[in-house]
Design a protein around this motif. Structure first.
Motif, PDB file in Angstrom:
ATOM      1  N   PRO A  83       0.825  -1.208   0.000  1.00  0.00           N
ATOM      2  CA  PRO A  83       0.000   0.000   0.000  1.00  0.00           C
ATOM      3  C   PRO A  83       0.864   1.265   0.000  1.00  0.00           C
ATOM      4  O   PRO A  83       2.010   1.251   0.445  1.00  0.00           O
ATOM      5  CB  PRO A  83      -0.788  -0.113   1.303  1.00  0.00           C
ATOM      6  N   MET A  84       0.306   2.333  -0.536  1.00  0.00           N
ATOM      7  CA  MET A  84       0.962   3.625  -0.397  1.00  0.00           C
ATOM      8  C   MET A  84       1.112   3.913   1.085  1.00  0.00           C
ATOM      9  O   MET A  84       0.234   3.577   1.899  1.00  0.00           O
ATOM     10  CB  MET A  84       0.140   4.717  -1.071  1.00  0.00           C
ATOM     11  N   ALA A  85       2.230   4.530   1.483  1.00  0.00           N
ATOM     12  CA  ALA A  85       2.498   4.806   2.887  1.00  0.00           C
ATOM     13  C   ALA A  85       2.823   6.277   3.084  1.00  0.00           C
ATOM     14  O   ALA A  85       3.203   6.975   2.148  1.00  0.00           O
ATOM     15  CB  ALA A  85       3.656   3.938   3.379  1.00  0.00           C
ATOM     16  N   ARG A  86       2.683   6.723   4.313  1.00  0.00           N
ATOM     17  CA  ARG A  86       3.013   8.116   4.620  1.00  0.00           C
ATOM     18  C   ARG A  86       4.466   8.432   4.305  1.00  0.00           C
ATOM     19  O   ARG A  86       4.809   9.570   3.991  1.00  0.00           O
ATOM     20  CB  ARG A  86       2.734   8.411   6.089  1.00  0.00           C
ATOM     21  N   ASP A  87       5.342   7.413   4.418  1.00  0.00           N
ATOM     22  CA  ASP A  87       6.764   7.649   4.194  1.00  0.00           C
ATOM     23  C   ASP A  87       7.243   7.129   2.839  1.00  0.00           C
ATOM     24  O   ASP A  87       8.445   6.930   2.640  1.00  0.00           O
ATOM     25  CB  ASP A  87       7.599   7.047   5.321  1.00  0.00           C
ATOM     26  N   SER A  88       6.344   6.908   1.901  1.00  0.00           N
ATOM     27  CA  SER A  88       6.755   6.524   0.551  1.00  0.00           C
ATOM     28  C   SER A  88       7.611   7.632  -0.052  1.00  0.00           C
ATOM     29  O   SER A  88       7.458   8.814   0.275  1.00  0.00           O
ATOM     30  CB  SER A  88       5.530   6.262  -0.331  1.00  0.00           C
ATOM     31  N   ILE A  89       8.512   7.238  -0.948  1.00  0.00           N
ATOM     32  CA  ILE A  89       9.461   8.176  -1.554  1.00  0.00           C
ATOM     33  C   ILE A  89       9.052   8.455  -2.991  1.00  0.00           C
ATOM     34  O   ILE A  89       8.756   7.533  -3.757  1.00  0.00           O
ATOM     35  CB  ILE A  89      10.889   7.607  -1.490  1.00  0.00           C
ATOM     36  N   PHE A  90       9.060   9.739  -3.359  1.00  0.00           N
ATOM     37  CA  PHE A  90       8.579  10.193  -4.663  1.00  0.00           C
ATOM     38  C   PHE A  90       9.647  10.992  -5.399  1.00  0.00           C
ATOM     39  O   PHE A  90      10.456  11.688  -4.778  1.00  0.00           O
ATOM     40  CB  PHE A  90       7.351  11.112  -4.503  1.00  0.00           C
ATOM     41  N   ARG A  91       9.612  10.928  -6.714  1.00  0.00           N
ATOM     42  CA  ARG A  91      10.353  11.889  -7.536  1.00  0.00           C
ATOM     43  C   ARG A  91       9.541  13.183  -7.506  1.00  0.00           C
ATOM     44  O   ARG A  91       8.399  13.198  -7.962  1.00  0.00           O
ATOM     45  CB  ARG A  91      10.467  11.401  -8.972  1.00  0.00           C
ATOM     46  N   ILE A  92      10.147  14.253  -7.014  1.00  0.00           N
ATOM     47  CA  ILE A  92       9.374  15.494  -6.920  1.00  0.00           C
ATOM     48  C   ILE A  92       9.665  16.434  -8.091  1.00  0.00           C
ATOM     49  O   ILE A  92       9.043  17.486  -8.206  1.00  0.00           O
ATOM     50  CB  ILE A  92       9.600  16.215  -5.582  1.00  0.00           C
ATOM     51  N   PHE A  93      10.584  16.085  -8.955  1.00  0.00           N
ATOM     52  CA  PHE A  93      10.893  16.860 -10.151  1.00  0.00           C
ATOM     53  C   PHE A  93      10.932  18.364  -9.848  1.00  0.00           C
ATOM     54  O   PHE A  93      11.761  18.812  -9.074  1.00  0.00           O
ATOM     55  CB  PHE A  93       9.930  16.508 -11.283  1.00  0.00           C
ATOM     56  N   SER A  94      10.034  19.158 -10.424  1.00  0.00           N
ATOM     57  CA  SER A  94      10.171  20.616 -10.330  1.00  0.00           C
ATOM     58  C   SER A  94       9.847  21.185  -8.955  1.00  0.00           C
ATOM     59  O   SER A  94      10.034  22.386  -8.736  1.00  0.00           O
ATOM     60  CB  SER A  94       9.311  21.299 -11.393  1.00  0.00           C
ATOM     61  N   MET A  95       9.379  20.379  -8.021  1.00  0.00           N
ATOM     62  CA  MET A  95       9.297  20.858  -6.639  1.00  0.00           C
ATOM     63  C   MET A  95      10.695  20.965  -6.026  1.00  0.00           C
ATOM     64  O   MET A  95      10.861  21.441  -4.906  1.00  0.00           O
ATOM     65  CB  MET A  95       8.369  19.984  -5.801  1.00  0.00           C
ATOM     66  N   THR A  96      11.717  20.546  -6.792  1.00  0.00           N
ATOM     67  CA  THR A  96      13.109  20.849  -6.455  1.00  0.00           C
ATOM     68  C   THR A  96      13.369  22.351  -6.564  1.00  0.00           C
ATOM     69  O   THR A  96      14.157  22.911  -5.794  1.00  0.00           O
ATOM     70  CB  THR A  96      14.055  20.100  -7.413  1.00  0.00           C
ATOM     71  N   LYS A  97      12.716  23.005  -7.517  1.00  0.00           N
ATOM     72  CA  LYS A  97      13.004  24.416  -7.820  1.00  0.00           C
ATOM     73  C   LYS A  97      12.818  25.345  -6.620  1.00  0.00           C
ATOM     74  O   LYS A  97      13.687  26.195  -6.368  1.00  0.00           O
ATOM     75  CB  LYS A  97      12.148  24.881  -8.999  1.00  0.00           C
ATOM     76  N   PRO A  98      11.726  25.263  -5.860  1.00  0.00           N
ATOM     77  CA  PRO A  98      11.613  26.146  -4.697  1.00  0.00           C
ATOM     78  C   PRO A  98      12.726  25.944  -3.673  1.00  0.00           C
ATOM     79  O   PRO A  98      13.192  26.915  -3.057  1.00  0.00           O
ATOM     80  CB  PRO A  98      10.237  25.788  -4.117  1.00  0.00           C
ATOM     81  N   ILE A  99      13.169  24.701  -3.486  1.00  0.00           N
ATOM     82  CA  ILE A  99      14.244  24.431  -2.529  1.00  0.00           C
ATOM     83  C   ILE A  99      15.537  25.095  -2.999  1.00  0.00           C
ATOM     84  O   ILE A  99      16.241  25.762  -2.225  1.00  0.00           O
ATOM     85  CB  ILE A  99      14.430  22.918  -2.343  1.00  0.00           C
ATOM     86  N   VAL A 100      15.863  24.952  -4.280  1.00  0.00           N
ATOM     87  CA  VAL A 100      17.073  25.562  -4.833  1.00  0.00           C
ATOM     88  C   VAL A 100      16.951  27.079  -4.828  1.00  0.00           C
ATOM     89  O   VAL A 100      17.926  27.792  -4.553  1.00  0.00           O
ATOM     90  CB  VAL A 100      17.344  25.015  -6.247  1.00  0.00           C
ATOM     91  N   SER A 101      15.757  27.601  -5.102  1.00  0.00           N
ATOM     92  CA  SER A 101      15.560  29.052  -5.085  1.00  0.00           C
ATOM     93  C   SER A 101      15.783  29.620  -3.697  1.00  0.00           C
ATOM     94  O   SER A 101      16.380  30.697  -3.538  1.00  0.00           O
ATOM     95  CB  SER A 101      14.147  29.387  -5.583  1.00  0.00           C
ATOM     96  N   VAL A 102      15.317  28.912  -2.668  1.00  0.00           N
ATOM     97  CA  VAL A 102      15.575  29.337  -1.290  1.00  0.00           C
ATOM     98  C   VAL A 102      17.079  29.334  -1.010  1.00  0.00           C
ATOM     99  O   VAL A 102      17.619  30.250  -0.370  1.00  0.00           O
ATOM    100  CB  VAL A 102      14.815  28.428  -0.296  1.00  0.00           C
ATOM    101  N   ALA A 103      17.781  28.319  -1.514  1.00  0.00           N
ATOM    102  CA  ALA A 103      19.230  28.245  -1.311  1.00  0.00           C
ATOM    103  C   ALA A 103      19.945  29.411  -1.981  1.00  0.00           C
ATOM    104  O   ALA A 103      20.902  29.966  -1.429  1.00  0.00           O
ATOM    105  CB  ALA A 103      19.760  26.909  -1.846  1.00  0.00           C
ATOM    106  N   VAL A 104      19.492  29.789  -3.174  1.00  0.00           N
ATOM    107  CA  VAL A 104      20.074  30.949  -3.856  1.00  0.00           C
ATOM    108  C   VAL A 104      19.870  32.208  -3.022  1.00  0.00           C
ATOM    109  O   VAL A 104      20.787  33.023  -2.847  1.00  0.00           O
ATOM    110  CB  VAL A 104      19.453  31.120  -5.260  1.00  0.00           C
ATOM    111  N   MET A 105      18.660  32.359  -2.475  1.00  0.00           N
ATOM    112  CA  MET A 105      18.376  33.560  -1.687  1.00  0.00           C
ATOM    113  C   MET A 105      19.161  33.571  -0.379  1.00  0.00           C
ATOM    114  O   MET A 105      19.461  34.645   0.168  1.00  0.00           O
ATOM    115  CB  MET A 105      16.881  33.676  -1.423  1.00  0.00           C
TER     116      MET A 105
END
Length: 412
Positions: A83-105
């Motif tokens: 079954p899908m689980a709360r801790d399943s691991i996903f490819r988040i693709f472009s949800m990487t962008k906000p994390i990198v943008s925060v790092a740039v700032m």
């Protein structure tokens, strides 16, 4: 390599990464959320799973800094019974962008770079880039009217593009190159992108693009560290996002969320990258894998104005700048990924109008998504955030709108 991002991470491949600390939870009715309406949301996604729209999903809804609803539905992979689980691991693709943008700032806050800095200051290959103009079916090159800046990269007004965002002569150059390879370095990728003409003058148009990949390379140049190392040190580790990185360990093979082999609506083959394979290129635009709770911790930091558990990632005014519209009426959006009534900030889409868009929300809401079916948003007006995870690329527009409709129906 564990899901923490780099080879220099303290967690080793031989051990399971430490679990991400949960966020505080409360009964939905104490947070101004309707339990019956949230149950209706759950029932709606169960119907979609039963219809074969997606194998499974997770959805987390928080208000007032507390989680009011968090569930996993369906199967983790269509090829297995787990079954899908709360801790399943996903490819988040472009949800990487906000994390990198925060790092740039964060580097902006360190005084290491300015938003107005030309990209060529950090990556010299961009100094000679030309603009491609199509006349009579032929590509002509003209000089840029001004340099591409770091701000242009953050708001996608750089003139760069993605190979799948069109079929013009410049897009075909991207398509025929190694730009999608996970086996080239961030430096090689940036040099390759710099060798292509721009699709428009810098600052003239919003074109969703490989801009955030170039930001990832700028982080490496400025910090002297790999992108993964810098993200871990400045964002992921302070937020205890223990299971977010550019790959995950073999010991986590039983936790990977996978899509259908073929799109259930079109029959087209679905092929996503192997989350267990450490790439050479650490894609700032779309390379991270993560869990629902990891990303919820990132969202809570944003909701808190840049801090979590006493750790400041960026300042309140910096985040305010990021979550503001940076396009305005003068920048063409060309009917691209931005829905009506929306603009784009420094790493996020931003809602400018209460109406116009065909889904609910609040002015000032900011969000982004991933091409495989992941999505998040922050609504400061309602003190609400949500994280939705699935691996259904062809259904992503439908599920994004569906989850927005259903979550906002529960807000009292």
């Amino acid at each position: 390599m564990t899901a923490t991002a780099t080879a220099s991470s303290a967690a080793s491949q031989a051990t399971v990464a430490p679990s991400t600390p949960p966020l505080p939870e409360a009964r939905p009715e104490t947070l101004g959320l309707s339990r019956p309406r949230l149950q209706a949301m759950s029932d709606a996604f169960k119907r979609e799973i039963d219809k074969g729209t997606v194998p499974g999903i997770t959805v987390l809804v928080a208000r007032g800094g507390q989680v009011g609803w968090f569930e996993a539905l369906g199967r983790q992979s269509p090829a297995a019974a787990a079954p899908m689980a709360r801790d399943s691991i996903f490819r988040i693709f472009s949800m990487t962008k906000p994390i990198v943008s925060v790092a740039v700032m964060a580097l902006v806050e360190d005084g290491r770079l300015l938003l107005s800095d030309p990209v060529a200051k950090f990556i010299p290959e961009f100094a000679n880039q030309q603009v491609g103009i199509v006349r009579d079916g032929k590509l002509e090159l003209v000089p840029p009217t001004r340099p591409m800046t770091v701000q242009d990269l953050l708001r996608h007004t750089s003139g760069l593009t993605y190979e799948h965002q069109g079929d013009g002569p410049v897009h075909k150059l991207y398509q025929e190159s190694r730009v999608r390879s996970r086996k080239i370095s961030n430096a090689e990728h940036a040099a390759l992108v710099a060798s292509f003409p721009l699709v428009c003058q810098p600052g003239a148009e919003f074109n969703y693009s490989r801009s955030t990949d170039i930001l990832g390379r700028i982080i490496e140049v400025v910090s002297g560290k790999t992108l993964g190392t810098f993200l871990t040190e400045r964002v992921l580790a302070p937020l205890q996002m223990a299971e977010t990185g550019f790959a995950t360990s073999e010991v986590n093979a039983g936790r990977l969320a996978e899509p259908f082999a073929a799109d259930p609506w079109t029959g087209d083959k679905v092929a996503l990258f192997n989350m267990l394979e450490q790439p050479v290129m650490e894609s700032g635009g779309g390379g991270l894998v993560s869990t629902t709770m990891d990303y919820a911790r990132f969202c809570l930091m944003l909701r808190n104005g840049g801090t979590l558990d006493g750790n400041r990632i960026i300042g309140r005014k910096t985040l305010e700048l990021m979550a503001s519209d940076h396009l305005g009426p003068q920048v063409q959006t060309n009917g691209t990924l931005l829905s009506p009534g929306h603009g784009f900030g420094l790493g996020f889409a931003v809602r400018r109008e209460a109406g116009i868009a065909p889904f609910p929300g609040s002015v000032g809401q900011y969000f982004w998504s991933g091409i495989a079916g992941t999505f998040f948003w922050i609504d400061p007006k309602e003190d609400l955030f949500a994280v939705f995870m699935s691996q259904g690329p062809g259904q992503r527009d439908y599920t994004r709108t569906l989850v927005r409709d259903l979550v906002y129906a529960a807000v009292e």
